[in-house]
Design a protein around this motif. Sequence first.
Motif, PDB file in Angstrom:
ATOM      1  N   ALA A 133     -26.632 -49.783 -58.930  1.00 48.93           N
ATOM      2  CA  ALA A 133     -27.620 -51.912 -59.079  1.00 48.93           C
ATOM      3  C   ALA A 133     -26.504 -52.825 -59.467  1.00 48.93           C
ATOM      4  N   VAL A 134     -24.950 -52.277 -59.815  1.00 51.59           N
ATOM      5  CA  VAL A 134     -24.756 -52.941 -60.942  1.00 51.59           C
ATOM      6  C   VAL A 134     -23.453 -54.198 -59.933  1.00 51.59           C
ATOM      7  N   VAL A 135     -23.099 -53.315 -58.354  1.00 54.49           N
ATOM      8  CA  VAL A 135     -21.841 -53.729 -58.020  1.00 54.49           C
ATOM      9  C   VAL A 135     -23.347 -54.609 -56.505  1.00 54.49           C
ATOM     10  N   GLY A 136     -22.684 -55.274 -56.936  1.00 56.82           N
ATOM     11  CA  GLY A 136     -24.337 -56.501 -55.898  1.00 56.82           C
ATOM     12  C   GLY A 136     -25.037 -57.045 -56.248  1.00 56.82           C
ATOM     13  N   GLU A 137     -25.810 -56.391 -57.816  1.00 56.00           N
ATOM     14  CA  GLU A 137     -26.350 -56.788 -58.525  1.00 56.00           C
ATOM     15  C   GLU A 137     -28.289 -56.583 -57.908  1.00 56.00           C
ATOM     16  N   LEU A 138     -28.282 -54.790 -57.074  1.00 56.81           N
ATOM     17  CA  LEU A 138     -29.153 -54.635 -56.446  1.00 56.81           C
ATOM     18  C   LEU A 138     -30.597 -54.286 -58.126  1.00 56.81           C
ATOM     19  N   PHE A 139     -30.631 -54.817 -58.951  1.00 56.96           N
ATOM     20  CA  PHE A 139     -31.361 -54.204 -59.614  1.00 56.96           C
ATOM     21  C   PHE A 139     -33.193 -53.967 -59.346  1.00 56.96           C
ATOM     22  N   GLU A 140     -33.342 -55.647 -58.342  1.00 57.04           N
ATOM     23  CA  GLU A 140     -34.316 -55.988 -57.744  1.00 57.04           C
ATOM     24  C   GLU A 140     -35.379 -55.236 -56.533  1.00 57.04           C
ATOM     25  N   LEU A 141     -34.039 -53.750 -56.223  1.00 62.18           N
ATOM     26  CA  LEU A 141     -34.539 -53.443 -55.026  1.00 62.18           C
ATOM     27  C   LEU A 141     -35.599 -52.058 -54.886  1.00 62.18           C
ATOM     28  N   GLY A 142     -35.693 -51.931 -55.903  1.00 63.53           N
ATOM     29  CA  GLY A 142     -36.557 -50.846 -55.859  1.00 63.53           C
ATOM     30  C   GLY A 142     -38.353 -51.638 -55.465  1.00 63.53           C
ATOM     31  N   LYS A 143     -38.125 -52.662 -56.455  1.00 66.30           N
ATOM     32  CA  LYS A 143     -39.787 -53.726 -56.501  1.00 66.30           C
ATOM     33  C   LYS A 143     -39.488 -54.014 -54.825  1.00 66.30           C
ATOM     34  N   VAL A 144     -38.622 -54.540 -54.626  1.00 64.60           N
ATOM     35  CA  VAL A 144     -38.317 -55.916 -53.084  1.00 64.60           C
ATOM     36  C   VAL A 144     -38.746 -54.097 -52.063  1.00 64.60           C
ATOM     37  N   SER A 145     -38.421 -53.260 -52.428  1.00 66.27           N
ATOM     38  CA  SER A 145     -38.541 -52.203 -50.650  1.00 66.27           C
ATOM     39  C   SER A 145     -40.190 -52.071 -50.977  1.00 66.27           C
ATOM     40  N   SER A 146     -40.398 -51.513 -51.895  1.00 66.77           N
ATOM     41  CA  SER A 146     -41.760 -51.693 -52.278  1.00 66.77           C
ATOM     42  C   SER A 146     -42.251 -52.547 -51.490  1.00 66.77           C
ATOM     43  N   LYS A 147     -42.146 -54.033 -51.706  1.00 62.39           N
ATOM     44  CA  LYS A 147     -43.399 -55.074 -51.526  1.00 62.39           C
ATOM     45  C   LYS A 147     -42.978 -54.608 -49.721  1.00 62.39           C
ATOM     46  N   LEU A 148     -41.790 -55.186 -49.699  1.00 61.47           N
ATOM     47  CA  LEU A 148     -41.761 -55.017 -48.030  1.00 61.47           C
ATOM     48  C   LEU A 148     -42.230 -53.684 -47.311  1.00 61.47           C
ATOM     49  N   PHE A 149     -42.228 -52.540 -48.163  1.00 60.21           N
ATOM     50  CA  PHE A 149     -43.059 -51.187 -47.248  1.00 60.21           C
ATOM     51  C   PHE A 149     -44.195 -51.922 -46.884  1.00 60.21           C
ATOM     52  N   SER A 200     -25.431 -45.703 -54.447  1.00 63.40           N
ATOM     53  CA  SER A 200     -24.078 -45.737 -55.103  1.00 63.40           C
ATOM     54  C   SER A 200     -23.281 -46.329 -54.224  1.00 63.40           C
ATOM     55  N   LEU A 201     -21.851 -46.678 -54.608  1.00 65.76           N
ATOM     56  CA  LEU A 201     -20.738 -46.785 -52.673  1.00 65.76           C
ATOM     57  C   LEU A 201     -19.634 -45.347 -53.356  1.00 65.76           C
ATOM     58  N   GLY A 202     -19.591 -45.681 -51.709  1.00 62.53           N
ATOM     59  CA  GLY A 202     -18.646 -44.460 -51.404  1.00 62.53           C
ATOM     60  C   GLY A 202     -17.176 -44.351 -51.770  1.00 62.53           C
ATOM     61  N   ARG A 250     -17.926 -58.558 -51.785  1.00 60.41           N
ATOM     62  CA  ARG A 250     -17.009 -58.443 -53.286  1.00 60.41           C
ATOM     63  C   ARG A 250     -17.747 -57.957 -53.525  1.00 60.41           C
ATOM     64  N   LYS A 251     -16.727 -57.166 -55.452  1.00 62.20           N
ATOM     65  CA  LYS A 251     -17.712 -56.424 -56.204  1.00 62.20           C
ATOM     66  C   LYS A 251     -18.294 -57.187 -57.242  1.00 62.20           C
ATOM     67  N   SER A 252     -17.791 -58.307 -57.011  1.00 71.47           N
ATOM     68  CA  SER A 252     -18.071 -59.584 -57.999  1.00 71.47           C
ATOM     69  C   SER A 252     -19.413 -60.906 -57.644  1.00 71.47           C
ATOM     70  N   THR A 253     -19.732 -60.297 -55.930  1.00 66.94           N
ATOM     71  CA  THR A 253     -20.446 -61.382 -55.660  1.00 66.94           C
ATOM     72  C   THR A 253     -22.053 -60.483 -55.548  1.00 66.94           C
ATOM     73  N   ALA A 254     -23.141 -60.933 -56.200  1.00 68.24           N
ATOM     74  CA  ALA A 254     -24.850 -60.531 -56.092  1.00 68.24           C
ATOM     75  C   ALA A 254     -25.037 -61.152 -54.705  1.00 68.24           C
ATOM     76  N   LEU A 255     -25.306 -59.603 -54.631  1.00 74.66           N
ATOM     77  CA  LEU A 255     -26.714 -59.085 -53.573  1.00 74.66           C
ATOM     78  C   LEU A 255     -27.441 -59.854 -53.840  1.00 74.66           C
TER      79      LEU A 255
END
Length: 394
Positions: A133-149, A200-202, A250-255
Amino acid sequence: MRTIGGLMLVMLAGHAQAQWYETTGQATIRNGDQAAARAQATEDAVKRALLFAGVSIRSVQQVTDGLLTQESTQVKSFGEIQQVQLVTERAHNGVFEVTIRADIFQTEPACPTLSYKKKLLITPFKLKLPEQAVVGELFELGKVSSKLFSDKLSEISQSSWPQPLNNPINGQNLSYQERQAVQQQYGARYILSATLDDVSLGETSGTNWQFWSNADRERFFHIEVALFDLVDERMVFQQKYQTSAIWSVRKSTALDPQYQRFWRSDYGKAAERILDAAVMDVEEAIRCEPLLADVKQVRQNQVLLSIGSAHGVKVGDSFTLIHRRELTDNFGHAQELLTVTPLVVKVTQLSHETAWAQSINHELLANIQAGDLASVAAQAETEENDSVFPEAQQ
């Protein structure tokens, strides 16, 4: 975050068991392909109509590049679509929306617990490898996905009552006493968890000649969803879903997934499509699961049950009482033994999450005690002589 809408309107048809269901389905328009989005939105609307009608659906998905490239829908024999009519269709803000009206006929009665909502605990989804999750700073993806679910399931569900949890709980790793404690604390039998196995990134996609940005890359979204029964200690549903999409940031951009910008990206749209498919499958898996209520109090010929109007219970509904005992096996593990009694009670008073019920022949419930259970006996049909019950004691 955008949620997939689903309007449902029921209209009685000429036959006693035939009904018209009006539903709205939506699909994201990808790469300007409105024809594909229209087909997906129509399919979504039909599935919603079948779910609302109580017809069992099982979808099988093979997901590639964020699209359901192969999908078959099997409808069990106790329901049949007589006719489907297109009401409206439109494209708006990158979403194609279709409203259909379907005439659905049930040839056999649905499961007895279909109209009741089973409380379902949803734990925060976990990232299997947080370093992905480092690229894009997706560390909250799991938590947010569960709320959306949870939000999506609340929107479409006729058979479940999702409650998000703040802390992760793995139902399979709980002891008998821990499982009982969770049931008593939350009043829920089922717990849903999910793991994001791969974000991950491919490989690099194409060539980018712009020196100020990075080349586009493929990014994966692999998730495994599990629905666990705390009472019977069994897996009700378990499925893996996989997709990928172009990651053009971009790798340095947070999403940050907590904001709309993430879910409007190609990757966010692909992830949401996967969550939509999982929500449909979970709703299908839980719809005919048993509904058990705890007996909280016993007063002569009345019992206080741990289910109420929030579960879809109505005054006059009938429940069979079940004795519950704990036995210790040869390995020293506590096991539950359930014995169905001939005692049937009818609901007389309701609150949000509890109900008072009284024995139908007014006999004393001397052998019933707090901690016993009640299961659905039958959907009560209100008659004139059933409308008067002595007031339950408070």
